[in-house]
Every structure is written in structure tokens, then in C-alpha cells.
Design an enzyme around this catalytic site. Structure first.
Site, PDB file in Angstrom:
ATOM      1  N   GLU A   1       0.664  -1.106  -0.079  1.00  0.00           N
ATOM      2  CA  GLU A   1       0.099  -0.145   0.003  1.00  0.00           C
ATOM      3  C   GLU A   1       0.830   1.224   0.121  1.00  0.00           C
ATOM      4  OE1 GLU A   1      -2.854   0.474   3.354  1.00  0.00           O
ATOM      5  OE2 GLU A   1      -3.850   1.939   2.205  1.00  0.00           O
TER       6      GLU A   1
ATOM      7  N   CYS B   1      -6.556   0.767   2.758  1.00  0.00           N
ATOM      8  CA  CYS B   1      -7.579   1.682   2.747  1.00  0.00           C
ATOM      9  C   CYS B   1      -7.395   2.720   1.557  1.00  0.00           C
ATOM     10  CB  CYS B   1      -7.537   2.593   4.172  1.00  0.00           C
ATOM     11  SG  CYS B   1      -8.280   1.632   5.509  1.00  0.00           S
TER      12      CYS B   1
ATOM     13  N   ASN C   1     -11.912  -3.528   0.252  1.00  0.00           N
ATOM     14  CA  ASN C   1     -10.807  -3.767   1.022  1.00  0.00           C
ATOM     15  C   ASN C   1     -11.503  -4.058   2.532  1.00  0.00           C
ATOM     16  OD1 ASN C   1      -8.401  -3.622   2.392  1.00  0.00           O
ATOM     17  ND2 ASN C   1      -8.808  -1.614   2.954  1.00  0.00           N
ATOM     18  N   GLU C   2     -11.562  -2.921   3.273  1.00  0.00           N
ATOM     19  CA  GLU C   2     -12.303  -3.284   4.799  1.00  0.00           C
ATOM     20  C   GLU C   2     -13.755  -2.715   4.682  1.00  0.00           C
ATOM     21  OE1 GLU C   2      -9.450  -1.416   7.466  1.00  0.00           O
ATOM     22  OE2 GLU C   2      -8.539  -3.404   7.843  1.00  0.00           O
TER      23      GLU C   2
HETATM   24  O1  AHR Z   1      -2.093  -1.750   6.857  1.00  0.00           O
HETATM   25  C1  AHR Z   1      -2.712  -0.369   7.259  1.00  0.00           C
HETATM   26  C2  AHR Z   1      -4.241  -0.238   7.203  1.00  0.00           C
HETATM   27  O2  AHR Z   1      -5.079  -1.015   8.229  1.00  0.00           O
HETATM   28  C3  AHR Z   1      -4.949  -0.651   5.854  1.00  0.00           C
HETATM   29  O3  AHR Z   1      -4.818   0.361   4.990  1.00  0.00           O
HETATM   30  C4  AHR Z   1      -6.217  -0.972   6.155  1.00  0.00           C
HETATM   31  O4  AHR Z   1      -6.832  -1.898   5.312  1.00  0.00           O
HETATM   32  C5  AHR Z   1      -6.110  -1.416   7.470  1.00  0.00           C
HETATM   33  O5  AHR Z   1      -7.037  -0.737   8.365  1.00  0.00           O
END
Ligand code: AHR
Length: 644
Positions: free
Chosen positions: A31, A225, A356-357
Site C-alpha cells: 500500500e 484503505c 478492502n475493509e
Molecule cells: O495496513 C494499514 C491499514 O490497516 C490498511 O490500509 C487498512 O486496510 C487497515 O485498516
């Protein structure tokens, strides 16, 4: 007093092979957080090279000695690239130099003996001024300087090479007009010529090397994220990340403002490392691409913005087009774009994450739309769905996760992504998390995890050996359950020591150096010692009060003809275990041990990058029953050869 204990016996069922292990079992999560891409893996040294930050001179400062006359302006008329319309005009009305300096990403790391390619789009407006391109060290010493001149009246790319006389981690680039006249400049770039595979405009070789050394099974990209965006307008849109650099439109990086305690107002995504480069990196690393796409939802920790179900069409189309970009024939619409970027062959992507989340019924509704469209066109594509975030950090996490699992069991994505950001004790205590897990449903992807020594994303978290060894204990559980758990990866991947927002991170860097944390070496130990098939292990006497932490898993590497035993001793005492290998064919009398050990507080650093690092040794006296002493606070990987 000899503190070595012999109360443990460990048997391996070499004659009872279990599940086959997914070759993609141990992978990488990437990321653009902590300056992971811009300022990190992407080797560009100029920040805000196209003057497109909302404050167009962010990263730039005016250089105007008192005898200079003239002015700087940001203009948009007749730009070099309409997609990135801003450019800089330098109007000089004296012989004295006038121009700008770029600070880089917390400075520019340059090395003596290496060449740096400067390039810029330049247009002569009036007069016939020259441009002085110079590198200065943080202390103000000139490192190298060249003059460019003879510019055309139309936009044209000019290049030159700088050869710094010294190494400096915080150098500055100067671009100065010499002589009176007016020039326009855009896409100002400084790149090391030495990059990963020496690709022009490529990736930092030292950082990629650490990834390559892991032999990762997959590469998850672009997050995290960052996929979602705090608002939909800032979501990751892959189509903006491909093609000529000047057409890739900048987006604010969500980690710019996510943490009030770690603001990074100069953090934007240039997308120089975009989706083509991601697929190319996967190919280089011989690893499977796992793209995660936005499912029509912004981050639920931020705006929770939703795309109405009847307006999801363009989002779904983006997903379908991405698959075509990766896999389509070179004469398909998006396959042709890939081919024009230099890769007519497909990238062979076979899985894609939808969201993602994300959590809640809105996620499930949107997932269904994506799943139907993707499966209709690409029935072989494996879908990855999520169970929100770590249950402890999102509203009603446990209930949400149960709800999502019930939905996924009915809807049948092939793989479900779980996230764990917990303390080290939790990881060791949950090495059995998947032992009794319901096997009737999707496979599990532990798609983000990392032990937090203080608290989730606390700025005081450390990448110490205690966190790493607890992750190792947990990973023995993932390996034992490889029939269910098919992939896993640590998160986040990179942290820049001068520019991070989130810690812990697996790999840390500055502008010149990089090191793997103890957590990195644990990940690597599992990945390079994966094996093809699980072998059952039986522990007796392990979990006593004085020696609570003893964990093991075993596999067989069929091509090497080796049994691989991984043992984690989280206790403070050495443990001599009686090992028994049931039903092994002939064993070689010597094997190989790779041990990671240290004090629980031990950490690696830029200055001491291998304080906790693997040590290899030959093991003699290997037979169906033999004893081995496992060091305190250690992960040991034993490779035992079978002769037939
Ligand atoms: O790994 C950091 C963050 O943690 C990521 O962006 C997210 O998916 C999670 O909340």
C-alpha cells in the site's frame, strides 16, 4: 544450573501427508502508506514534478539571489499535458541565475559513483536562456552541475545526467535559468539510472531486492484503505495509473491527513508506480497478482460514501476492464493498452478482491453485483471478499464478521480476507484460531496482520522480536491449517523513517538504505521454506505453565525431498525436544537448521540491520528419533533430507 528442559516430545507424521499447500500461501501486501510508493519504492527523486499539488509549488522553493531579476509563475495555457495542466514559467531579466530548488521526499538520496538522469519538458518562450541543473548536498556542497541550452519553441523533453561527487541522503535539485529570457518547464524528474532491473523510471532496486528475497506467493495491491478513498472522489482508480506519466492524474494520498498525530501535507499519489508497474513487478517476482478494487464504497472509517446500486455500472466496468488489461489478448480494448505499454503477453491474473475493509449489508449488496458481472464474463476468476477490519477496531466488529461469514458461506466467493491487528500475546494464543474453523465455505486469506506492541497504529509500536516471534507462532497455525488458509500477508509493508504515518511496518527505509525487521525475517523464513504438503505434528508436554509457548508445524518439500519442521519457542528457556519422525523414508544423517532468535526487545535498524537475522547451521545425528535443543525466544526451521 542447566535450565534446558526436556519435557517436550514432538512427532511428525511423515507418512500421513495432509493438505496441499497453496504455492501462493505467503505473500506481500503493498500500500502507498508511509511514503511506500512516492518517496519509497518508486525511485523518482523529485516531489511534485508536474506542479499539480493544490499548492503548485509544494516541494519547490524559489532561488533568487539579490542581483537576479524576474519572476516565477504557474500557468496552464497551452500546457504540455492537458491532463496535468500546470507548468512553471521562469522569466529572468538579468544575467544572474533565477529558478527553483526541489527538496525531494524528505531530501533526495544520491550516491557517489552512480548516475542520475535528469529530464524535463521545456519550452523556450523568449530570449535564448540556458538552464543550470545542479545537485547540492544537505550541507550546501555542490555535488554536480550541468548546463542545458538550445530549447525549442515547442514542448520537448530534454535530458542530462548528473554524477554526484559525494553520497548524500538529503540532497536538493536546482533548476535555474541563466541569462535573460523566459522558459516553461514541466515533468521535472531526477531518477537513479540504477533501478530494479535498470528500468528507466523504475523502482528502487534495494527495496525490490528484499521483496524478491522472500520469494512471495502473491502481491496484494494497492492496499489497504487507499483502495477506498476517504471519499469516493479520492478512491484508487486504476485507469488513471497507466499510460504515459503525464496523463496520470495526481490524487491526494489518504494517509496525508488520516492521523492528526502524523500529518503529511505533502503526500500525494503520482501513480508513477501504477497498475502496469504492479503487474510487471509481479512478473519479475514470479508472484501472483492480487488486485483489490473499489466496490462502490468509500472508507467506512471516514465518509462511508456509497454508490447507489443502480449507479454501480462504471465501477463494475472498471473491474472487468482491469481483468482485460491484465489478461486480455493484445487486440482487445484494454489488452491493446497493455501491449502499447510494452507487454503484449497477458499477466495471468487469476484472483481479484472486491472491496478492502468493507462491512454491513451495503457491502454484501454491492459485492453481489460485482460477483455476478465478473463471474459471467470470467468464470475462472477467483473472488476475494472481506470481513471488514479487525473485529476490535470497527463498530460491532465481532457481530459484523459473523454476519459477513454467514453471507459469504451462502454467496461463495472463493476466498475471504480477515484482518488482525492485535497485541503479541493474542497472536501466540491464537495459533489454533483455525483448528476448528468451519471448512464448509470459502477458503481464508489472512490478508492483513501485524502484532502491535502498544496499540493499533500507535506511534510507539515497535518492530521488535517479541512481535515477530508471536507472529511466527501464529503462522505455524496458518500452516497447519493450510487446507483452509490459502494465503496470508503482513501489513503494512514499507515505512520511511522520516515520513511514516503507521507503525509497525515490515521493511523500513530512508533515502539510501533499507532493512528488514525481525517481522520480515519471520515472513521470509516461512515463505522460502513453504513446502508442498502439510505433515501432521503432535506435541506433548509443550504447554506447561513454565514453558507456555511452544509451537510447531511441518511440511514436505517434494522436489527437494525434505521434511521442513518449523518450531517456535516463545519461552525464556531453551527447550530440548524429543523429535520423532513417523514413517519417514530413509533420513539423511545431516540436516540444516535456520534459527532466528534474540531478546524480546531487540530490533533491527538502518545502522544495525541484521541484529535479528537468520543464522544457519548443519544439524548432525538426524534419525527417526533424535533430540534437538531449541533456543529461548526462537524460530527454528529444520530441513531434513529424505533419501528415497
Ligand atoms: O495496513 C494499514 C491499514 O490497516 C490498511 O490500509 C487498512 O486496510 C487497515 O485498516
Amino acid at each position: 544450573m542447566d535450565k534446558t528442559r526436556t519435557a517436550i516430545s514432538l512427532s511428525i507424521g511423515a507418512d500421513r501427508p495432509g493438505a496441499r499447500i497453496n504455492p501462493a500461501m505467503w505473500g506481500i501486501f503493498f500500500e502507498d502508506i508511509n511514503f511506500g510508493a512516492d518517496g519509497g519504492l518508486y525511485a523518482e527523486l523529485v516531489k511534485n514534478r508536474s506542479f499539480e499539488f493544490p499548492e503548485p509549488l509544494t516541494g519547490w522553493s524559489k532561488i533568487s539571489p539579490s542581483h537576479a531579476r524576474g519572476q516565477l509563475s504557474i500557468r496552464q495555457d497551452d500546457p504540455f499535458a492537458p491532463a496535468n495542466p500546470n507548468y512553471l514559467r521562469i522569466e529572468s531579466r538579468a544575467a544572474a541565475p533565477l529558478g527553483v530548488a526541489n527538496e525531494g521526499f524528505r531530501g533526495m538520496g544520491v550516491r557517489q559513483g552512480e548516475a542520475y538522469q535528469f529530464s524535463a519538458q521545456i519550452r523556450n518562450v523568449s530570449g535564448s536562456p540556458a538552464l543550470r541543473i545542479a545537485l547540492y548536498s544537505a550541507r550546501g556542497h555542490l555535488l554536480d552541475s550541468v548546463q542545458l541550452q538550445g530549447f525549442s519553441a515547442d514542448w520537448k523533453k530534454y535530458t542530462t545526467v548528473l554524477n554526484p561527487q559525494n553520497t548524500d541522503a538529503h540532497a536538493t535539485l536546482y533548476v535555474l535559468v541563466e541569462g535573460s529570457g523566459v522558459v516553461d518547464i514541466d515533468m521535472v524528474s531526477l531518477f537513479p539510472e540504477h533501478t530494479w532491473r535498470n528500468r528507466a523510471g523504475g523502482l528502487r532496486a534495494d527495496m525490490v531486492q528484499l521483496l524478491a528475497d522472500m520469494k512471495p506467493g502473491f502481491l496484494r495491491f494497492p492496499g489497504g484503505c487507499i483502495v477506498e478513498g476517504s471519499e469516493l472522489a479520492y478512491r484508487y482508480q486504476w485507469k488513471n495509473t497507466i499510460g504515459p506519466l503525464e496523463n496520470r492524474q495526481l490524487v491526494i494520498n489518504r494517509w496525508n491527513y488520516e492521523f492528526l498525530h502524523r500529518p503529511a501535507p505533502d503526500y500525494y499519489q503520482s501513480f508513477g508506480l501504477g497498475f502496469f508497474e504492479f503487474f510487471q513487478l509481479c512478473e519479475d517476482l514470479a508472484t501472483q497478482p492480487l488486485p483489490i478494487i473499489n466496490c462502490g464504497m468509500a472508507c467506512q472509517f471516514n465518509s462511508c460514501e456509497l454508490v447507489p446500486l443502480d449507479q454501480l455500472g462504471p465501477y463494475v466496468q472498471d473491474a472487468l476492464d482491469l481483468i482485460e488489461f491484465a489478461n486480455g489478448p493484445a487486440d482487445s480494448t484494454w489488452g491493446q493498452v497493455r501491449a502499447e505499454m510494452g507487454h503484449p503477453e497477458p499477466f495471468n491474473m487469476n484472483m481479484i478482491g472486491v472491496g478492502n475493509e468493507q462491512w454491513g449489508p451495503q457491502y454484501v449488496e454491492r459485492y453481489k453485483v460485482f460477483a455476478a458481472a465478473i463471474k459471467a464474463r470470467y468464470p475462472e476468476m477467483q473472488l476475494v471478499a472481506a470481513t471488514g477490519s479487525d473485529a476490535t477496531i470497527f463498530p460491532n466488529g465481532k457481530a459484523e464478521i459473523e454476519y459477513l461469514w454467514s453471507q459469504w458461506r451462502a454467496l461463495g466467493p472463493e476466498i475471504v480476507d480477515e484482518h488482525f491487528y492485535r497485541n503479541p500475546e493474542w497472536f501466540a494464543e491464537n495459533a489454533n484460531l483455525y483448528d476448528a474453523f468451519d471448512r464448509n465455505g470459502p477458503r481464508v486469506f489472512v490478508g492483513e496482520y501485524a502484532a502491535q506492541s502498544v496499540g493499533v497504529a500507535s506511534p510507539d509500536n515497535r518492530n521488535n522480536w517479541q512481535t515477530a516471534i508471536s507472529e511466527a507462532a501464529f503462522m505455524t497455525g496458518l500452516e497447519r491449517n493450510a487446507d483452509l488458509v490459502v494465503m496470508s500477508c503482513y501489513a503494512p509493508l514499507f515505512g520511511h523513517v522520516d515520513a511514516w504515518q503507521w507503525t509497525p511496518d515490515m521493511i523500513w527505509c530512508d533515502n539510501l538504505r533499507v532493512y528488514g525487521t525481525p517481522n520480515y525475517y519471520v515472513q521470509k523464513a516461512f515463505s522460502i521454506n513453504r513446502g508442498d504438503v502439510v505433515l501432521p505434528v503432535q506435541l506433548a508436554g509443550g504447554q506447561t505453565d513454565s514453558q507456555p509457548g511452544f509451537f510447531a508445524s511441518a511440511t514436505r518439500d517434494e522436489s527437494a525431498g525434505e521434511i521442513i519442521l518449523k518450531v517456535v519457542n516463545t519461552g525464556a528457556e531453551p527447550v530440548t525436544a524429543a523429535l520423532r519422525i513417523d514413517g519417514a523414508s530413509q533420513l539423511k544423517s545431516t540436516g540444516l537448521a535456520m534459527t532466528l532468535s534474540g531478546g524480546l526487545a531487540d530490533e533491527n535498524s538502518l545502522d544495525e540491520p541484521r541484529k535479528v537475522a537468520p543464522v544457519s547451521a548443519t544439524v548432525s545425528g538426524v534419525k527417526p528419533e533424535f533430540s534437538y535443543t531449541f533456543k529461548p525466544h526462537s524460530l527454528t526451521v529444520l530441513r531434513l533430507g529424505e533419501t528415497a
